[in-house]
Design an enzyme around this catalytic site. Structure first.
Site, PDB file in Angstrom:
ATOM      1  N   CYS A 264      -0.945  -3.918  -1.414  1.00 44.40           N
ATOM      2  CA  CYS A 264       0.187  -2.985  -1.339  1.00 44.40           C
ATOM      3  C   CYS A 264      -0.144  -1.658  -2.024  1.00 44.40           C
ATOM      4  CB  CYS A 264       1.420  -3.566  -2.023  1.00 44.40           C
ATOM      5  SG  CYS A 264       1.784  -5.265  -1.556  1.00 44.40           S
ATOM      6  N   ASP A 265      -0.721  -1.733  -3.225  1.00 45.10           N
ATOM      7  CA  ASP A 265      -0.744  -0.556  -4.099  1.00 45.10           C
ATOM      8  C   ASP A 265      -2.132   0.001  -4.417  1.00 45.10           C
ATOM      9  OD1 ASP A 265       2.054  -0.652  -4.292  1.00 45.10           O
ATOM     10  OD2 ASP A 265       1.948  -2.155  -5.871  1.00 45.10           O
TER      11      ASP A 265
ATOM     12  N   CYS B  86       0.185  -6.528  -6.590  1.00 46.18           N
ATOM     13  CA  CYS B  86      -0.305  -6.629  -5.213  1.00 46.18           C
ATOM     14  C   CYS B  86      -1.300  -5.510  -4.922  1.00 46.18           C
ATOM     15  CB  CYS B  86       0.876  -6.549  -4.243  1.00 46.18           C
ATOM     16  SG  CYS B  86       0.391  -6.560  -2.513  1.00 46.18           S
TER      17      CYS B  86
END
Lengths: 314, 314
Positions: free
Chosen positions: A134-135, A131
């Protein structure tokens, strides 16, 4: 008979449970693995609103579950084998028992497809990610490698150039599957490099990721490629097999819903990563869960009133 | 030029700002009142997932804003007067300046319509409520009064019977406007009583609510009615005037969106209570915000790539 059975105890299912139980629906949540779903494997969640310093996935999952249980939801471990219609309601078939319920909230999520190479699983959350939203932020100024060649790989690869120094897209074929306009955008982006006809065969780490081992699928040649992070976008597997003969799914096997999270079958609702066009974020799943729960409460209220009415007339 | 301007700093707008700023969009949030929107006036939020003991609305709003600012979003006070198209982007007209932006996220919310009677405003959060899902739980075993006669009033009145000892629906006419099936359900519910041709003219409190003063609109007669809580469902006023000539709205003046929170105009997104079919919960608004932000990031990425492409060819 339950008022509602929620399948899955990730952010979507547990948020739905907070709402249905607080709304006085007799609520059972069934989860086959650990509570929290994908979140349970996330070390630091920085973008769930309300936590300016971030928190760990397991901590957040625990807080969600505690909150649902506080209002009376029951959360159990188990695997749902089958869902059957039963008059106005449904039967949820488990390993050793059959449960009756007036409504069902599907929150089974989706799993990112894995490369299944050595070093992948143990580095999830510490350099291996599925993701970019997300990251990506954790890889500012670093060099990352992206596995995949479809729309998601290219789109997320472009997104990663906001943070990373370089983004190397490794694809097993000699051309991308992504739509042409996305391809052009990637080719025009100076931070993006391509390695064709190649797969990642191993991810080597030592606390942090050190390098990947790349294999040219045409020549069989192996080589080390130093890198800070590995992003894998080779598809998702929605956990929707259970309902594929019951509900309308989209072309990716995701459950079709409207803006109120109603599926094609009255009394069944869906939320989170198993529904069509999900944003695949913890907070969007939780938001979906609340919406699905409110729709389920209205549905159960209406059904109970109808039954009471029939009883009076009978 | 901003990458995105977010109008409104409630849960939807601030959640969107967390995502756009963390996604490296140059982000401005414009709010005309206090941060938090409706949440800023809520004493205890029990159902925002992740806070098993609940928290106050202002605390949660502050945490949202801190998180957005941490990632680089700028939050300012001001009133947007007008939105104009400007080539591929937009101009946001403020009191004293005009701002250019590539995209806009509408998060202006909706305000519950008020009775505008003495005692109403000062008891919001301590006995006066516009949301049964939010506050019904606090009235277990108590007697509550509901103002209104439409679908929302009757549906929420039925929902309140899950908690309250009695629910008295006060309506200014001698019949309900709600759909027949909802009416029948309310008439069949033993906990629900009706007072017709009557309005609430005052809410009298002394720390807690003591009674309301009811006025029969046909006879003019006034009387005291002892009660623990007052729920007001006389409609919502979406804050969408600003965009009514720009975007497609639904029959309630709410902004039409798809499941990715895209409006009828490319580059403009909408989330939270100002969008069609919103669940009107803090977490669903926050979820919408994340979804709108991810759509905005994709849009801005595509636009920048297109411009770069044109520059190369020129």
């Amino acid at each position: 008979m339950y008022d509602t059975i929620i399948i899955g105890a990730g952010p979507a299912g547990l948020s739905a449970a907070i709402y249905t139980s607080r709304g006085q629906l007799d609520t059972l949540v069934i989860e086959k693995g650990p509570s929290g779903g994908q979140i349970a494997m996330t070390e630091l969640v920085e973008n769930y609103p309300g936590f300016p310093d971030g928190d760990s996935g397991p901590n957040l999952a625990e807080a969600f579950q505690k909150q649902a249980e506080k209002f009376g939801a029951k959360v159990v471990n188990g695997t749902v084998k089958e869902i059957r219609k039963n008059g106005n309601g449904f039967i949820v078939v488990m390993d050793k028992e059959e449960l009756e319920t007036r409504s069902i909230i599907c929150a089974m999520g989706a799993d990112p497809r894995k490369l299944n190479v050595p070093g992948e699983e143990k580095n999830v959350g510490t350099g291996v990610s599925y993701c970019a939203t997300c990251d990506g932020f954790f890889f500012r100024g670093k060099d990352v490698i992206v596995a995949g060649g479809g729309d998601a790989a290219v789109e997320e690869g472009i997104f990663l150039t906001r943070f990373a120094n370089t983004v190397t897209i490794v694809h097993r074929r000699d051309e991308l599957r992504a739509t042409k306009i996305l391809q052009q955008r990637a080719f025009d982006n100076k931070k993006i490099k391509f390695i064709w006809d190649t797969v990642i065969t191993e991810i080597v780490s030592n606390g942090a990721i050190k390098h990947v081992i790349l294999k040219n699928v045409k020549t069989g040649e192996l080589r080390e490629h130093p890198i800070h992070g590995v992003f894998i976008f080779v598809g998702h597997i929605p956990n929707t097999k259970l309902v594929k003969n019951l509900l309308e799914l989209d072309e990716h096997d995701l459950i079709q819903v409207d803006l109120s999270m109603r599926t094609s079958v009255p009394g069944i609702f869906a939320c989170g990563d198993c529904r069509s066009a999900a944003a695949r974020q913890m907070v969007s799943s939780a938001g979906d869960g609340a919406t699905a729960a409110i729709s389920a409460i209205k549905y159960v209220d209406a059904q109970k009133a109808e039954e009471a009415d029939k009883t009076v007339r009978a």
